[in-house]
Design an enzyme around this catalytic site. Structure first.
Site, PDB file in Angstrom:
ATOM      1  N   SER A 137       0.635  -0.857   0.073  1.00  9.27           N
ATOM      2  CA  SER A 137       0.688  -0.130   0.075  1.00  9.27           C
ATOM      3  C   SER A 137       1.208   1.228  -0.103  1.00  9.27           C
ATOM      4  CB  SER A 137      -0.809  -0.055   1.586  1.00  9.27           C
ATOM      5  OG  SER A 137      -1.823  -1.097   1.517  1.00  9.27           O
ATOM      6  N   CYS A 182      -7.958   2.371   1.401  1.00 12.27           N
ATOM      7  CA  CYS A 182      -9.175   1.584   1.100  1.00 12.27           C
ATOM      8  C   CYS A 182      -8.722   0.922  -0.303  1.00 12.27           C
ATOM      9  CB  CYS A 182      -9.823   2.188   0.798  1.00 12.27           C
ATOM     10  SG  CYS A 182     -11.848   2.328  -0.191  1.00 12.27           S
TER      11      CYS A 182
END
Length: 656
Positions: free
Chosen positions: A327, A383
Site C-alpha cells: 500500500s 482503501c
C-alpha cells in the site's frame, strides 16, 4: 725438369690477392663497424635499459589509502600502523626452513604459510614478503632479539585498514580485500597495472569499491642498485607516493546506528534521504557484517558463516533486493489519478467491500466496505477498493507511464555498486520477461493487483525512498548520493559532489498538496497514528503490507504461517510535513503489518534526526488488523483473481 715463371705474371697475381684480401678485410671491418653503430647508436636506448635493469631495480611504494568520514567527521574507515614479520627471499637460503624456525618464536598458522607462498610467487626476489601481521609487543621482542639468526628476516611497520564502527554502516562503507586474479584482469583492462604494483588490497564492496580510484592514490617508485644476487646495495632515487583522497559523506553514522538498533534482530532495510539534495542520511541493511574480517583475508570459518547464513548478511537489501511495495504505492496511484484527470480530490466512490471485474470479485479487507471514500480517506484508511477501481480506470499503460519518471523500475545511479533496477510492470515488460506466447499476454486482473502495489510490482527500498523524496519536493527528483566531498590528500581542498537533479516531474501543486495531506492524515488519524502518537512534529506517512506468496483464496492468519512466508512490513514517511527535511522508506522482511513493525522504526529514526532523541517510539502493540492496516490486509491481496492470471514470481530478495 726446370719450370720457368714470368716475374710480371707472379707480381700481378700477388697484387690481386693482396687487393682481394684487403677488400675482404675492409668488408669485415665495415660489417663490424655497422654492427657496432647499430648496437651503440640505433639500439642504444634499448640496451642501456637492459643493462640498467640488471643493475637497477624499481621498487613500488604503495600509497596510503584515503579515509572515509561521515557528515560530522566520525571516522568510518582509516589506516592504522601495525608491525609485520617479513622475509626477503634473495637474502634467505632455505625459505621453508626459515619459516619453521620462525614458528618457534611467533605463531605462524597454516593459512599464514599459504598466503605467504602465494605472495612469494607474485613478488620479485628482492622484495620483502609479509608472513604475519599484527604482531604483539612480545612477539616483536622475541623476533628482534633473535634477528642475528635470521638474515633476510625483519619486522616492518605497515598500514592496515580499519573500520572502527564495526557492523554499523558496513553495507555502505564496504571493505577492502586482497587482490585476486579477477581484480588483476580488471586492473589490466583499465590500464592501471603500473599504479597497482606492490599493492596487495583493493576495494571489494560499497564505497571502498565505487571510489577505488579516489581512495587508492598514486603509487611511488624507488630506484635501488642491486648486485648479481639480486640484493639491494643502495638507493639511487625516490619518487614518493601520493596518498589517496579522503571521502566526506552525507551519511550520519549516529542516525545509522539508531536505525540499525531499531531493527534489532529482524531482517530488513531502511533508506533516509534529504529531499532537497538527494543526500543519503542513512542506508541500512540488516543483518550486517563486520568488514574488518575481510582486510587481511577472511578465514574459512567466518566466510562460511556469512555466505551460508539463511539471513544473507552480505546482501545489501536497501539497493539490491526488490519487493512488492504494497500500500505504500497508493499515494503515487492517487497522484496519477489526479494528474491524468481520472479523479478529483473531492470525487468519492461507494465502497461495498469489493470490486467486480467480469465474474470475479476483488475483496476489500473490511467486510461491508468503508462506505463513501474520497481521495483523502482512501489514503488515510488505505482503501483497496478505491485503488482497484482507479487502476482499472487508468489502465496499465498509463500507470507505467506515470510511475517511470519517479524512478520506479530503473536504477537511481546511487554511488554504490550492485544496485538493482526492480520491476515496473507493463505489457511491454511482460513480453520481454516471458518466452511463451501464453505467458506474454497481459490480463485485466493484473492491472487491478498492480494498483494496490502487488502483482509484478517489485522495487528496492531506495527506489521508494527516492520517489517519496521527489513527491514531497514538488516533483524534483535528484540522483541519490552518499559522498558529499572528496578531500585532496595533498592540499586539503574539498571538492563538492554537487546535487544532481535527474528530472523535474511536472505536477500540479494542488494535486501534490492533496496527496501530502492524505499522508499527514495517515500519521495523525489513520493507519500510522499509533506509531506517531505524541510526536513533537507533524509528519506524513503510509503503511504497507506486501504479500510474500499467494494464499489462493485462504484467509491470512499470521500465527499459522511460517515466519519466512509472512507478509513484508513497509512504511514510508517524511517530516516535518510543512517543509520536509527527511524522507524515508522502511522494510521489515516478514514483519507483518506495516504499522506494527516498520512504522515504529521510522518514528525512532525521525525522533533522532529532528529532535536528537534516541527514544520515544512506541513499542509494537498487538492490535486488530482493521485498526492497523485498514484496506491493506493480506486477505485482499490474496483475492486478486489469481485463477484468471498467471502467478507472479515470488517477491523475494534479489528479484530484479
Amino acid at each position: 725438369m726446370t719450370e720457368f715463371r714470368a716475374p710480371a705474371q707472379e707480381l700481378a697475381r700477388f697484387r690481386l690477392r693482396v687487393v682481394v684480401a684487403m677488400l675482404f678485410v675492409c668488408v669485415c671491418l665495415g660489417l663490424l663497424g655497422a654492427r657496432f653503430y647499430y648496437l651503440q647508436v640505433v639500439r642504444h636506448d634499448y640496451y642501456l635499459t637492459r643493462a640498467e635493469d640488471n643493475r637497477i631495480a624499481l621498487l613500488p611504494k604503495v600509497p596510503n589509502r584515503g579515509s572515509i568520514v561521515d557528515r560530522n567527521g566520525a571516522v568510518l574507515a582509516r589506516n592504522y600502523a601495525t608491525y609485520t614479520l617479513e622475509i626477503t627471499p634473495s637474502q634467505v637460503g632455505d625459505v621453508q626452513a626459515t619459516l619453521d624456525e620462525l614458528a618457534t618464536l611467533v605463531a605462524i598458522e597454516p593459512r599464514d604459510r599459504r598466503r605467504f607462498m602465494k605472495l612469494l610467487e607474485e613478488s620479485r626476489n628482492f622484495e620483502s614478503v609479509p608472513v604475519r601481521s599484527r604482531l604483539s609487543d612480545e612477539e616483536i621482542a622475541r623476533v628482534v632479539s633473535q634477528r642475528y639468526r635470521f638474515p633476510g628476516v625483519e619486522v616492518k611497520a605497515r598500514l592496515l585498514r580499519d573500520y572502527p564502527q564495526g557492523t554499523v554502516g558496513a553495507h555502505v562503507v564496504g571493505y577492502i580485500g586482497r587482490i585476486n586474479q579477477r581484480d588483476v584482469e580488471r586492473i589490466e583492462e583499465a590500464g592501471d597495472t603500473a599504479n597497482y604494483r606492490g599493492s596487495q588490497h583493493i576495494g571489494k564492496a560499497g564505497l571502498e569499491q565505487f571510489y577505488e580510484s579516489e581512495l587508492h592514490g598514486i603509487t611511488g617508485v624507488e630506484q635501488v642498485e642491486v648486485n648479481a644476487g639480486g640484493r639491494a646495495v643502495r638507493a639511487l632515487s625516490r619518487t614518493p607516493p601520493i596518498p589517496g583522497n579522503d571521502l566526506e559523506l552525507t551519511l550520519d553514522i549516529e542516525l545509522q546506528r539508531v536505525a540499525e538498533n531499531a531493527f534489532g534482530a529482524r531482517r530488513g532495510a531502511l533508506v533516509a534521504i534529504e529531499p532537497a539534495s538527494g543526500g543519503v542520511l542513512a542506508l541500512v541493511s540488516t543483518p550486517s557484517f563486520d568488514p574488518n574480517l575481510f582486510v587481511d583475508g577472511i578465514s574459512t570459518q567466518d566466510w562460511k558463516a556469512l555466505n551460508e547464513s539463511p539471513d544473507h548478511p552480505l546482501l545489501n537489501r536497501a539497493i539490491y533486493s526488490a519487493y512488492p511495495p504494497g500500500s505504500t504505492f497508493k499515494p503515487f496511484m492517487a497522484l496519477a489519478g489526479l494528474e491524468t484527470g481520472k479523479r478529483t480530490a473531492s470525487q468519492a466512490i461507494a465502497d461495498f467491500g469489493y470490486f467486480t471485474l467480469g465474474n470475479h470479485r476483488f475483496m476489500d479487507d473490511k467486510v461491508g466496505g468503508h462506505g463513501m471514500v474520497d481521495l483523502h480517506k482512501s489514503i488515510v484508511v488505505s482503501c483497496n477498493t478505491y485503488y482497484y477501481q482507479l487502476a482499472h480506470d487508468l489502465g496499465i499503460d498509463n500507470i507505467a507511464r506515470f510511475m517511470g519518471p519517479f524512478g520506479f523500475g530503473s536504477r537511481s545511479g546511487i554511488d554504490l555498486p550492485g544496485e538493482a533496477s526492480g520491476v515496473l510492470p507493463s505489457p511491454e515488460w511482460k513480453r520481454q520477461r516471458f518466452r511463451r506466447a501464453e505467458q506474454q499476454q497481459w490480463f485485466a486482473g493484473e492491472t487491478i493487483s498492480v494498483g494496490i502495489g502487488q502483482g509484478y510490482n517489485a522495487y528496492t527500498p531506495l527506489q521508494l525512498a527516492n520517489a517519496l523524496a521527489a513527491l514531497v519536493n514538488d516533483g524534483k527528483l535528484y540522483r541519490p548520493h552518499i559522498v558529499r566531498h572528496v578531500v585532496d590528500s595533498r592540499t586539503g581542498q574539498r571538492r563538492a559532489v554537487e546535487p544532481e537533479p535527474l528530472r523535474e516531474i511536472p505536477l500540479k501543486p494542488a494535486n501534490i498538496k492533496a496527496v501530502r495531506d492524505g499522508m499527514v492524515g495517515v500519521n495523525s488519524s489513520g493507519t500510522g497514528r499509533r506509531a506517531f502518537q505524541g510526536a513533537a512534529y507533524t509528519s506524513g506517512g503510509k503503511t504497507g503490507t506486501a504479500q510474500v506468496f499467494s494464499l489462493r483464496g485462504q484467509r491470512y492468519v499470521e500465527g499459522r504461517v511460517s515466519e519466512r512466508l509472512r507478509d513484508h512490513s513497509w512504511f514510508i514517511a517524511y517530516a516535518p510535513a510543512e517543509a520536509p527535511r527527511i524522507a524515508l522508506a522502511v522494510l521489515v522482511e516478514n514483519g507483518g503489518f506495516g504499522a506494527q513493525s516498520a512504522a515504529p522504526i521510522a518514528r525512532q529514526v525521525m525522533d533522532y534526526y529532528l529532535l536528537h532523541q534516541r527514544a520515544g517510539a512506541p513499542a509494537e502493540e498487538d492490535v486488530e488488523a482493521d485498526e492497523l492496516e485498514g484496506g491493506e490486509h493480506a486477505e485482499a491481496a490474496a483475492a486478486l483473481g489469481r485463477a484468471a492470471v498467471p502467478p507472479r514470481p515470488a517477491a523475494s530478495e534479489g528479484l530484479r
